[in-house]
Structures are given as C-alpha cells and as structure tokens.
Enzyme design. Structure first.
Site, PDB file in Angstrom:
ATOM      1  N   CYS A 184      10.622   5.554   5.132  1.00 14.44           N
ATOM      2  CA  CYS A 184      11.791   6.412   5.288  1.00 14.44           C
ATOM      3  C   CYS A 184      12.954   5.589   5.824  1.00 14.44           C
ATOM      4  O   CYS A 184      12.746   4.544   6.442  1.00 14.44           O
ATOM      5  CB  CYS A 184      11.582   7.575   6.248  1.00 14.44           C
ATOM      6  SG  CYS A 184      10.097   8.533   5.937  1.00 14.44           S
ATOM      7  N   ARG A 200      13.581   2.493   0.661  1.00 12.68           N
ATOM      8  CA  ARG A 200      12.521   2.743   1.637  1.00 12.68           C
ATOM      9  C   ARG A 200      11.722   4.000   1.326  1.00 12.68           C
ATOM     10  O   ARG A 200      10.705   4.271   1.958  1.00 12.68           O
ATOM     11  CB  ARG A 200      13.131   2.870   3.035  1.00 12.68           C
ATOM     12  CG  ARG A 200      13.951   1.668   3.430  1.00 12.68           C
ATOM     13  CD  ARG A 200      14.738   1.959   4.682  1.00 12.68           C
ATOM     14  NE  ARG A 200      13.897   1.956   5.840  1.00 12.68           N
ATOM     15  CZ  ARG A 200      13.673   0.912   6.621  1.00 12.68           C
ATOM     16  NH1 ARG A 200      14.238  -0.238   6.342  1.00 12.68           N
ATOM     17  NH2 ARG A 200      12.898   0.994   7.671  1.00 12.68           N
ATOM     18  N   TRP A 255       9.803   9.058   2.590  1.00 10.10           N
ATOM     19  CA  TRP A 255       8.594   8.674   1.848  1.00 10.10           C
ATOM     20  C   TRP A 255       7.481   9.421   2.557  1.00 10.10           C
ATOM     21  O   TRP A 255       7.141   9.109   3.703  1.00 10.10           O
ATOM     22  CB  TRP A 255       8.398   7.160   1.913  1.00 10.10           C
ATOM     23  CG  TRP A 255       7.237   6.695   1.093  1.00 10.10           C
ATOM     24  CD1 TRP A 255       7.216   6.502  -0.257  1.00 10.10           C
ATOM     25  CD2 TRP A 255       5.937   6.340   1.572  1.00 10.10           C
ATOM     26  NE1 TRP A 255       5.975   6.062  -0.644  1.00 10.10           N
ATOM     27  CE2 TRP A 255       5.171   5.958   0.446  1.00 10.10           C
ATOM     28  CE3 TRP A 255       5.334   6.314   2.825  1.00 10.10           C
ATOM     29  CZ2 TRP A 255       3.845   5.550   0.552  1.00 10.10           C
ATOM     30  CZ3 TRP A 255       4.008   5.906   2.928  1.00 10.10           C
ATOM     31  CH2 TRP A 255       3.281   5.530   1.796  1.00 10.10           C
ATOM     32  N   ASN A 266      11.420   7.937  11.333  1.00  6.71           N
ATOM     33  CA  ASN A 266      10.805   6.985  10.411  1.00  6.71           C
ATOM     34  C   ASN A 266       9.526   6.501  11.067  1.00  6.71           C
ATOM     35  O   ASN A 266       9.587   5.934  12.150  1.00  6.71           O
ATOM     36  CB  ASN A 266      11.779   5.814  10.183  1.00  6.71           C
ATOM     37  CG  ASN A 266      11.124   4.648   9.450  1.00  6.71           C
ATOM     38  OD1 ASN A 266      10.210   4.849   8.665  1.00  6.71           O
ATOM     39  ND2 ASN A 266      11.597   3.447   9.711  1.00  6.71           N
ATOM     40  N   GLY A 267       8.378   6.764  10.438  1.00  7.53           N
ATOM     41  CA  GLY A 267       7.136   6.271  11.030  1.00  7.53           C
ATOM     42  C   GLY A 267       6.085   7.353  11.083  1.00  7.53           C
ATOM     43  O   GLY A 267       6.165   8.349  10.359  1.00  7.53           O
ATOM     44  N   GLU A 316      -1.843  -9.846 -10.176  1.00  9.83           N
ATOM     45  CA  GLU A 316      -0.444  -9.432 -10.104  1.00  9.83           C
ATOM     46  C   GLU A 316      -0.029  -8.713 -11.391  1.00  9.83           C
ATOM     47  O   GLU A 316       0.685  -7.713 -11.353  1.00  9.83           O
ATOM     48  CB  GLU A 316       0.437 -10.667  -9.834  1.00  9.83           C
ATOM     49  CG  GLU A 316       1.931 -10.438  -9.852  1.00  9.83           C
ATOM     50  CD  GLU A 316       2.441  -9.424  -8.830  1.00  9.83           C
ATOM     51  OE1 GLU A 316       1.677  -8.997  -7.937  1.00  9.83           O
ATOM     52  OE2 GLU A 316       3.619  -9.034  -8.949  1.00  9.83           O
ATOM     53  N   LYS A 344       1.328  -4.895 -11.472  1.00  9.49           N
ATOM     54  CA  LYS A 344       2.613  -4.525 -12.082  1.00  9.49           C
ATOM     55  C   LYS A 344       2.413  -3.376 -13.074  1.00  9.49           C
ATOM     56  O   LYS A 344       3.197  -2.437 -13.108  1.00  9.49           O
ATOM     57  CB  LYS A 344       3.236  -5.726 -12.821  1.00  9.49           C
ATOM     58  CG  LYS A 344       3.871  -6.748 -11.920  1.00  9.49           C
ATOM     59  CD  LYS A 344       5.193  -6.257 -11.393  1.00  9.49           C
ATOM     60  CE  LYS A 344       5.572  -6.902 -10.083  1.00  9.49           C
ATOM     61  NZ  LYS A 344       4.798  -6.501  -8.914  1.00  9.49           N
ATOM     62  N   GLU A 399       1.768  -0.168 -11.156  1.00 11.18           N
ATOM     63  CA  GLU A 399       2.930   0.303 -10.403  1.00 11.18           C
ATOM     64  C   GLU A 399       3.943   1.017 -11.279  1.00 11.18           C
ATOM     65  O   GLU A 399       4.458   2.056 -10.906  1.00 11.18           O
ATOM     66  CB  GLU A 399       3.664  -0.886  -9.758  1.00 11.18           C
ATOM     67  CG  GLU A 399       3.066  -1.411  -8.496  1.00 11.18           C
ATOM     68  CD  GLU A 399       3.880  -2.576  -7.948  1.00 11.18           C
ATOM     69  OE1 GLU A 399       4.256  -2.526  -6.780  1.00 11.18           O
ATOM     70  OE2 GLU A 399       4.145  -3.551  -8.691  1.00 11.18           O
ATOM     71  N   HIS A 408     -20.994  -9.217 -14.482  1.00 10.15           N
ATOM     72  CA  HIS A 408     -21.626  -8.546 -13.344  1.00 10.15           C
ATOM     73  C   HIS A 408     -21.125  -7.112 -13.186  1.00 10.15           C
ATOM     74  O   HIS A 408     -21.219  -6.550 -12.102  1.00 10.15           O
ATOM     75  CB  HIS A 408     -21.396  -9.349 -12.062  1.00 10.15           C
ATOM     76  CG  HIS A 408     -21.974 -10.734 -12.141  1.00 10.15           C
ATOM     77  ND1 HIS A 408     -23.325 -10.962 -12.264  1.00 10.15           N
ATOM     78  CD2 HIS A 408     -21.380 -11.952 -12.167  1.00 10.15           C
ATOM     79  CE1 HIS A 408     -23.541 -12.261 -12.345  1.00 10.15           C
ATOM     80  NE2 HIS A 408     -22.371 -12.885 -12.288  1.00 10.15           N
ATOM     81  N   LYS A 424      10.023   0.407  -1.775  1.00 10.80           N
ATOM     82  CA  LYS A 424      10.218  -1.041  -1.783  1.00 10.80           C
ATOM     83  C   LYS A 424       9.731  -1.684  -0.496  1.00 10.80           C
ATOM     84  O   LYS A 424       9.186  -2.769  -0.499  1.00 10.80           O
ATOM     85  CB  LYS A 424      11.710  -1.324  -1.993  1.00 10.80           C
ATOM     86  CG  LYS A 424      12.078  -2.786  -2.039  1.00 10.80           C
ATOM     87  CD  LYS A 424      11.995  -3.300  -3.444  1.00 10.80           C
ATOM     88  CE  LYS A 424      12.082  -4.804  -3.530  1.00 10.80           C
ATOM     89  NZ  LYS A 424      11.060  -5.341  -4.435  1.00 10.80           N
TER      90      LYS A 424
HETATM   91  C1  G6P Z   1       5.493  -2.499  -1.246  1.00  6.25           C
HETATM   92  C2  G6P Z   1       6.228  -2.872  -2.509  1.00  6.25           C
HETATM   93  C3  G6P Z   1       5.570  -4.085  -3.155  1.00  6.25           C
HETATM   94  C4  G6P Z   1       5.481  -5.228  -2.146  1.00  6.25           C
HETATM   95  C5  G6P Z   1       4.752  -4.799  -0.865  1.00  6.25           C
HETATM   96  C6  G6P Z   1       4.849  -5.861   0.224  1.00  6.25           C
HETATM   97  O1  G6P Z   1       4.236  -1.999  -1.563  1.00  6.25           O
HETATM   98  O2  G6P Z   1       6.239  -1.793  -3.421  1.00  6.25           O
HETATM   99  O3  G6P Z   1       6.335  -4.511  -4.278  1.00  6.25           O
HETATM  100  O4  G6P Z   1       4.794  -6.294  -2.725  1.00  6.25           O
HETATM  101  O5  G6P Z   1       5.366  -3.613  -0.349  1.00  6.25           O
HETATM  102  O6  G6P Z   1       6.185  -5.970   0.621  1.00  6.25           O
HETATM  103  P1  G6P Z   1       6.811  -7.236   1.328  1.00  6.25           P
HETATM  104  O7  G6P Z   1       8.244  -6.859   1.566  1.00  6.25           O
HETATM  105  O8  G6P Z   1       6.059  -7.429   2.618  1.00  6.25           O
HETATM  106  O9  G6P Z   1       6.651  -8.393   0.416  1.00  6.25           O
END
Ligand code: G6P
Length: 609
Positions: A2, A27, A75, A100-101, A482, A486, A489, A505, A604
């Site tokens: 948030c 956020r 959020w 926030n939190g 990764e 992606k 996500e 396995h 983010k």
């Molecule tokens: C969130 C974002 C990801 C990111 C992760 C870690 O989950 O959606 O894209 O990799 O946080 O964030 P940071 O800012 O610590 O790299």
C-alpha cells in the site's frame, strides 16, 4: 504493502494527494481512497475499487475540498478488495486513518473494541487501528499521544497517517516498519511512503525511524522518538528525477523496459570498468576492506531478484567462493549458525522489500564480514542499511514484472564475482577475458531483441494453454525459473521450471501434446545432457520450444521449434537468454489481453511481510 500520502497545505491539497497516489500506485492498486477535512470542518471521503484512475473518476464527479487530507492506494492483506475495505478508515465520523503494513493482533483488539461498543464496517486490520486511536482520544489523550499509545499496543509492521475533523491543519504520522517520509516546502508539510510522491513539491525529505511519531500542525512538524523524546532526523536531498516515466512509442512499460535493456546495462557498467579491470570502488568506499574479509557469500532476495542471486551463485562458486542463496521470507525465520567472513548480498530492485530488509537485519545481528546490496533505488531503505551498495542505475522500472533491473542486477553480480576472483588466485587473464565479454553485453542484448517477431509468432501457441514447463541446466536453470515466473505473473498461465535432469523424477508425468516445453539451450558444457533430457520429452509427445544457438546442434521438426539466439560467451549467456523469455511472456500476455504492467493481485514493491 500500500501507499500512503498526506498533506497539510495552505492551499487545496487534493491535487497533490491524487498525483501522489498515481506515483505510489506501483505499491498496490486493488483500491484507493482519500479523506479531506472540508472547509466546514467535516471529514469528506471518496473511495473506489480498482486502480487510482477509478478514484480519479469518482473525484471528478464529486470533488473534495480542503487543505488537510490523507490518501491511500491499497494492496489487500486483511479483507477482500471492496470499497468498504478501502482506506481511509473512519471512526465516529471524526477520525480518519490510512495504514501501510500488517497489524498482527487485530483480532484481540477488535474483541475489546466491540466490548467497548464500537462497530465495524470493514474486514481490515486498519479499522481496528483507527478505533484504538479513537478510544485513546476518548480517554483524554491528545491526537499525537493517542497515536503513540496505539502503536505501543500494536504487534506487526506498519506505518500510518491520521487526521481529525476537529483539527484542520493537523496530521499525525507514525512508523513502525515500512518507510514513511516527511517533506516540507513553503510552509507546507507532506508525508508519503516514498520520495516519488513528494517530488512534485520538494526534493528535501526526512525518513521517520521506527517508533517515531510526527506531529504536523500547520507549518510546524515535531518528531518524537519511541521514548517520547524530541528527535531530529537528517534532511536528505533527493537526486531522483521528478518526471514520471513516459511510455513514448511503446504500448506498455514492460515492453519499453525490455527494449531499454541494452541502454540499462550500459548505464550499469558506466564507470565500473577500467580497461580489462573491474573497479572495486563501484561497490562502495569500504569495498576493499570488506571483500578482503570475505570467505563466503550469502545471497538473500525475493522474486526475480532471487533468480539473479541463483545465477550469481554459479559465477561465485566458479571463482571458488562458497555461496548460498535463499529467499528472504524463509531466511529471516531460520536459525543460521554464524560463519566468520560471510558477505551478505541482498538483491532488490526497489530496496524496500520488507522480507529482504528483515533478513538483512537478522543476518547483521549474527556478525558478518559486511553487507552489500545490489539495488536500483539509491534512496531506498536497503541502501541506507547496507555497508556497501552497487547501484544498477537503470532508471525507474514501472512494469510490475521486473525486466531491465534483473539483467542489470546480474551484470553487477558478475562484476562482484570478478572482484572476488582476484582474491581466490584467478589471474588477470581470467578477469580481462570476462570483462571483454561484459563489454559486449549492450550489443548482444540489442541483437537478441531482434528475435521479437519470431517470438511473437511462437507466443500464439501459448494463448490457449493452461500450463507450461520451462527447462534449463546449470546457470540457465534460474533463467528458466525466471521465464516461468514471467509467464505466470503477466499471462496467468501456470508455469513451472525444472532443472532438465530432474524431469524423470516427476514432471515427465505431466508431459503430453498439450504441454508446451520451453528449454534454455545454449551450446555450453551441459548441452549434450540437456539434449538427452529433451529427447525424453519428445518421446512422450511433448512439444518443444528451444532457445538455442546454432552450435547447440538442434534440428527443427514438427514437434521441435527452434528460436535461434546468436552465439555468446558462456560467461554472459544467462543474461542474454533472459531476454527472449521476457519477450515470450510479454507476447503471450498480449494475446491473453491481461493488464501487462499491473497484473492482477501483484504489486511492484512488497513492503509487507
Ligand atoms: C515483487 C515484484 C517482483 C520483484 C519482487 C522483489 O514481487 O512483483 O517483480 O521481483 O517483488 O522485489 P525487489 O524490489 O526486492 O527486487
């Protein structure tokens, strides 16, 4: 997480609050809301489910007026994504609060508050906080004292801002976890979760420390620490650009940021190399002393940054440095026998990820050789808390799914491996060979972007799929992870990554003609092993999509599609092979019609546990 923003102005505050929310939307964007103290001394609130744009529309219909207000972009943690759960929360029509939190003991407090006759209109933990402040006000405490008494009773990690209808021109803010910043300009006072929201009015800011309560009254702002003593917090000057990032010719920020990668890595490397040599001071003024004492490395990160750490583990171990990599949320709650000479490396695009920050704190408590953060935000908490910092200098990343900061973080980690290799007896020839390869990164990244049309074509196959498997070996297994992340996500397709040798396995049982299998297959030492694993997939009717270079020796056929990547040295291959997987997920998301830059349920920067 948030985002919080608040203002006590001499003129209308709503414009600043709304722009602040836009700048904090990364956020969380489940819902947003604002409360202003109206000229008539009443609390006026507007809330809307969805992105900040929805709130903007609601405010256009019914504008709010006033010079004092608080606002929030949410959020969801406790309670669904509904308007009643959106902040600000109000108690008794007079007291409004944004948070926030997470407050962990909200249930027991709620029971007491019910017993005291208070009722609830939301399922959130925040409503409990505003009620608690209200009860303290009822007991005769002043607003700032009521906030202090409340935070002393709360368990968890949070920051908050409160206003009271009876006190226009006053705002109380407190921090007990996620960052909260104060800004001041022309006799006006502002609070925000990060500097981006303050930049339209000021570059100067103070960071509240845990336990601080800031009491803003008109032009004055008094900070008291946990003990109630007056505290003076350093005034920092931000060097960040005040402009919000522009899309330009691109359709999405993620697409723009993928295409910015050659530039981003060039900026990361700028000033870090001298001839064939990595400049150690790129990591900070104490780099030599800390690296001299380093015997092993512990990497801690979350999400995409964690994957960068897994790639780095291969590089560090190659140069003889024992290295462990762990997700921060697990690390922070495990016992770790202290090991002398550990360099703790956190990786974080934002520098604000709550779990990573807490893990660093935990690691530091155990006595370590030093801490280094690889980060893209110079004014972030992790940079402040670490002994050394390597800034990736990529410019702001807006798309929720990290792209350019991932390749830049990996580039920085490769430089770290080289700097440590010197102490492990690797000769200058090794360093100069790798540095020569590193210098080719911007051009090689540019070239791999040329695969976009071919990848967009392949993406069509994934449009109606529900699952996908990603395979890799060695340092390319984390790249497969990764790639799978992606795809999950932004296209919401369930994707799993496996080290190809593990297929037999378990995951092989999932393979049939409906399951696309993506493999990261550069011509390296493990290529023959990978080929055998892929044959096992073909034999079960699986359809293969191979990112491979001509030397890998694959032959295209009905069930094998090859996406050819120009040959690159194995030292930089993981960085290069990242890009086609980003493009694949982007183009699949376009076909699926998802909100690429703001995928559902994500944010983010994750500033809650
Ligand atoms: C969130 C974002 C990801 C990111 C992760 C870690 O989950 O959606 O894209 O990799 O946080 O964030 P940071 O800012 O610590 O790299």
């Amino acid at each position: 997480m948030c985002g919080i923003v608040g203002a006590v102005r001499t003129s209308e505050a709503s414009g600043f609050l709304l722009e602040g929310l836009r700048r904090l939307e990364y956020r969380g964007y489940d819902s947003a809301g604002v409360v202003m103290i109206s000229p008539g001394g009443e609390l006026e609130r507007t809330r809307a489910v969805g992105k900040v744009g929805e709130l903007e529309q609601a405010l256009r219909q019914k504008p709010l007026e006033g010079t004092t207000g608080i606002a929030h972009t949410r959020w969801a943690t406790h309670g669904g994504v509904t308007e009643p759960n959106a902040h600000p929360h109000i108690c008794n029509g007079t007291l409004a609060l944004v948070c926030n939190g997470i407050v962990e003991n909200h249930e027991s407090l709620r029971d007491n508050q019910r017993a005291a006759g208070l009722s609830f209109s939301s399922e959130t933990d925040t409503e409990v906080v505003v009620h608690q402040v209200y009860l303290h006000l009822q007991n005769g405490l002043d607003l700032a004292e009521a906030v202090r008494a409340t935070i002393a009773e709360l368990h968890g990690s949070f920051s908050l801002a409160v206003v009271h209808a009876g006190e226009p021109g006053r705002l109380v803010a407190a921090r007990q976890g996620p960052p909260l910043l104060l800004g001041r300009a022309d006799g006006e006072n502002f609070v925000a979760s990060d500097i981006n929201a303050l930049l339209p009015v000021t570059r100067e800011y103070q960071v509240l420390e845990n336990g601080d309560v800031a009491d803003i009254r008109g032009t004055e702002c008094l900070i008291r620490d946990r003990a109630g003593e007056i505290a003076v917090r350093t005034v920092h000057t931000s060097t960040q650009s005040g402009d919000s990032a522009e899309l330009g010719e691109y359709r999405h920020f993620m697409q723009k940021e993928i295409h910015e990668q050659p530039r981003a890595v060039a900026d990361t490397l700028e000033g870090r190399l001298l001839g064939d040599h990595v400049l150690e001071e790129s990591f900070g003024s104490r780099a030599q002393e800390i690296f001299d004492a380093t015997r092993q490395v512990q990497i801690i990160a979350c999400g995409t940054s964690y994957h960068a750490g897994l790639v780095a583990q291969h590089w560090l171990e190659y140069v003889g440095i024992p290295c462990e990599v762990e997700v921060a949320s697990e690390y922070r709650y495990r016992r770790h026998p202290a090991r002398k000479g550990t360099l703790v490396v956190t990786i974080s695009q934002s520098g604000e990820t709550a779990d990573t920050l807490a893990a660093l704190e935990e690691a530091t408590r155990q006595g370590i050789a030093g801490s280094l953060v690889i980060c893209n935000v110079s004014e972030s908490s992790l940079v402040r808390e670490s002994d050394l910092a390597f800034m990736t200098h990529c410019g702001p990343e807006v798309g929720v799914a990290s792209t350019k900061t991932f390749v830049s973080a990996m580039s920085g980690l490769l430089l770290l491996a080289l700097v440590l290799s010197r102490r492990q007896g690797f000769d200058a020839g090794f360093e100069s060979h790798v540095v020569r390869q590193i210098r080719t990164l911007p051009t090689a990244l540019e070239s791999v972007l040329g695969m976009e049309d071919a990848i967009a074509d392949v993406a069509k196959v994934f449009g109606d799929k529900e699952h996908a498997l990603f395979l890799g070996r060695g340092a390319h297994f984390p790249i497969a992870m990764e790639g799978a992340l992606k795809l999950k996500e932004i296209s919401y397709i369930h994707a799993e990554a496996y080290p190809a040798g593990e297929l037999k396995h378990g995951p092989l049982a999932l393979v049939d003609e409906k399951m696309p299998v993506v493999a990261v297959a550069p011509n390296d030492l493990l290529i023959e092993k990978l080929k055998s694993n892929l044959e096992e997939v073909r034999a079960r009717g699986g359809r293969l999509f191979l990112f491979a270079d001509p030397g890998s020796g694959f032959v295209e056929s009905e069930d094998v599609r090859i996406l050819q990547v120009a040959p690159v040295d194995s030292a930089i291959a993981p960085i290069i092979y990242t890009v086609p997987l980003q493009l694949l997920s982007y183009h699949v998301a376009l076909i699926k019609g998802t909100d690429v830059d703001k995928p559902r349920n994500l944010a983010k920067s994750v500033t809650v546990e």
